[in-house]
Structure formats: structure tokens, C-alpha cells
Design an enzyme around this catalytic site. Structure first.
Site, PDB file in Angstrom:
ATOM      1  N   ASN A  54       2.678  -4.173   3.758  1.00  0.00           N
ATOM      2  CA  ASN A  54       1.811  -3.551   5.014  1.00  0.00           C
ATOM      3  C   ASN A  54       1.933  -4.521   6.149  1.00  0.00           C
ATOM      4  O   ASN A  54       1.401  -5.478   6.070  1.00  0.00           O
ATOM      5  CB  ASN A  54       0.474  -3.780   4.456  1.00  0.00           C
ATOM      6  CG  ASN A  54      -0.592  -3.291   5.305  1.00  0.00           C
ATOM      7  OD1 ASN A  54      -0.379  -2.635   6.369  1.00  0.00           O
ATOM      8  ND2 ASN A  54      -1.813  -3.410   5.051  1.00  0.00           N
TER       9      ASN A  54
ATOM     10  N   GLU B  52     -16.753  -8.259   2.496  1.00  0.00           N
ATOM     11  CA  GLU B  52     -16.907  -6.923   2.420  1.00  0.00           C
ATOM     12  C   GLU B  52     -18.130  -6.565   1.177  1.00  0.00           C
ATOM     13  O   GLU B  52     -18.887  -5.459   1.531  1.00  0.00           O
ATOM     14  CB  GLU B  52     -15.758  -5.801   2.253  1.00  0.00           C
ATOM     15  CG  GLU B  52     -14.999  -5.738   3.300  1.00  0.00           C
ATOM     16  CD  GLU B  52     -13.608  -5.008   3.064  1.00  0.00           C
ATOM     17  OE1 GLU B  52     -13.839  -4.140   2.068  1.00  0.00           O
ATOM     18  OE2 GLU B  52     -12.912  -5.160   3.783  1.00  0.00           O
TER      19      GLU B  52
ATOM     20  N   CYS C  19      -5.059  -3.688   2.601  1.00  0.00           N
ATOM     21  CA  CYS C  19      -4.240  -3.837   1.539  1.00  0.00           C
ATOM     22  C   CYS C  19      -5.006  -5.036   0.424  1.00  0.00           C
ATOM     23  O   CYS C  19      -4.755  -5.109  -0.527  1.00  0.00           O
ATOM     24  CB  CYS C  19      -2.930  -4.347   1.939  1.00  0.00           C
ATOM     25  SG  CYS C  19      -2.467  -5.613   3.142  1.00  0.00           S
ATOM     26  N   HIS C  20      -6.111  -5.900   1.294  1.00  0.00           N
ATOM     27  CA  HIS C  20      -6.696  -6.966   0.320  1.00  0.00           C
ATOM     28  C   HIS C  20      -7.881  -6.105  -0.624  1.00  0.00           C
ATOM     29  O   HIS C  20      -8.265  -6.810  -1.527  1.00  0.00           O
ATOM     30  CB  HIS C  20      -7.599  -7.606   1.584  1.00  0.00           C
ATOM     31  CG  HIS C  20      -8.693  -7.001   2.220  1.00  0.00           C
ATOM     32  ND1 HIS C  20      -8.238  -6.236   3.311  1.00  0.00           N
ATOM     33  CD2 HIS C  20      -9.944  -6.689   1.923  1.00  0.00           C
ATOM     34  CE1 HIS C  20      -9.291  -5.614   3.693  1.00  0.00           C
ATOM     35  NE2 HIS C  20     -10.321  -5.720   2.900  1.00  0.00           N
TER      36      HIS C  20
ATOM     37  N   TYR D 145      -3.531  -1.443  -8.542  1.00  0.00           N
ATOM     38  CA  TYR D 145      -2.248  -1.050  -8.053  1.00  0.00           C
ATOM     39  C   TYR D 145      -1.930   0.328  -8.996  1.00  0.00           C
ATOM     40  O   TYR D 145      -1.426   1.202  -8.323  1.00  0.00           O
ATOM     41  CB  TYR D 145      -1.194  -1.722  -8.272  1.00  0.00           C
ATOM     42  CG  TYR D 145      -1.345  -3.276  -7.623  1.00  0.00           C
ATOM     43  CD1 TYR D 145      -0.695  -3.329  -6.314  1.00  0.00           C
ATOM     44  CD2 TYR D 145      -1.910  -4.297  -8.088  1.00  0.00           C
ATOM     45  CE1 TYR D 145      -0.992  -4.231  -5.288  1.00  0.00           C
ATOM     46  CE2 TYR D 145      -2.241  -5.367  -7.236  1.00  0.00           C
ATOM     47  CZ  TYR D 145      -1.683  -5.521  -6.037  1.00  0.00           C
ATOM     48  OH  TYR D 145      -1.811  -6.647  -5.182  1.00  0.00           O
TER      49      TYR D 145
END
Length: 157
Positions: A117, A152, A125-126, A93
Site C-alpha cells: 500500500n 484510534e 492498512c494498519h 487478512y
């Protein structure tokens, strides 16, 4: 217009308005005053579902969809910056705040915008994690966040 699709993170409700994707919602779905009609054949909903399926199959790393998330100017800036975090990458963040020209102390404000979001997964946002590398809040729940990050990068948290 909207539709619901199945995914590895549970059912997703896809919402489009005026030619752009405006929301992806995790089940259980919140009741909304105006959603419009369900349309499983709407071209943009079909294309969104196709791209999400390809993403979950690890065949797509970047979405190409018209987006229209509704939010404040600050939220829009944060969401645009989230889109710059690459597939398989993460940022804290504080790093997102710094990239927006603020001090890392603004990480809380970034976190609040991140949590609002309306188009998760597509607006990634993950991919935002705690400064110490741990998973922190996710509107869809931490198990979903972990699954998306593992999808991912095969990283185990």
C-alpha cells in the site's frame, strides 16, 4: 511534487502527482528516481498535511483526499477494501479476503497487497491484523502500527 511533515510516527514524505495523493512514505525515505520538486505550499500537499495533523489530534476519522495509488488490479481491490475498515476497527487478512469474495486461504495474497500500500494511514492498512488478533507485519514497522491502532482505539497490544 512532494513535501515532508513531522508526525507522531516520525517524518512522513507526502507525494502528489497530477492532482492526487500517490504516496505517503515513512522515514527513512527510500531514494526514488523521479520525485519531482519539493513544494511545501502545493495546495494538495498542504491539505494532506492538515488532514493528517487533524487525524493525529483525533479530530478527523475519515480522510477526504483525491487518491491515485499505483498498483495491480488486485492490489487496487484490496486497498479499496481497506478503506471500508472503519476508524477504531480492525479486520484480519482472512476477513479482507472473504469480503473480496475469496476464501480466507487468500489471506497471504491480501497481506502482500496490504504491504505494498503506497498511501498508509490514509488507506488504513494498519487496521489489518492477524487472525488471532495479534499485530502482524507492517511496512512502517510494528511500533508504528501499534501507535496508529492505539491512537484510534486506545487498545493495548
Amino acid at each position: 511534487m512532494w513535501t515532508v511533515i513531522e508526525s507522531p510516527v516520525g517524518d512522513l514524505r507526502l507525494v502528489v502527482h497530477e492532482g492526487a495523493l500517490t504516496a505517503i512514505e515513512f522515514a527513512p525515505f527510500a531514494e526514488r528516481h523521479v520525485l519531482g520538486e519539493r513544494d511545501d505550499t502545493h495546495p494538495l500537499l498542504v491539505e494532506t498535511a492538515r488532514q493528517l495533523a487533524a487525524y493525529f489530534d483525533r479530530d478527523l476519522k475519515e480522510f477526504e483526499l483525491p487518491l491515485a495509488p499505483v498498483g495491480s488490479d488486485f492490489q487496487q481491490r484490496v486497498w479499496a477494501e481497506l478503506g471500508r475498515i472503519g476508524y477504531g476497527e480492525t479486520a484480519s487478512y482472512g476477513q479482507v479476503a472473504t469480503r473480496l469474495g475469496m476464501t480466507a486461504a487468500a489471506s497471504r495474497a491480501v497481506g502482500l497487497a496490504n504491504g505494498r500500500n503506497p498511501i498508509p494511514i490514509v488507506v488504513p492498512c494498519h487496521r489489518v491484523i492477524g487472525a488471532n488478533g495479534t499485530l502482524t507485519g507492517y511496512a512502517g514497522g510494528l511500533p508504528r502500527k501499534q501507535l496508529l491502532l492505539e491512537l484510534e482505539s486506545d487498545a493495548l497490544f
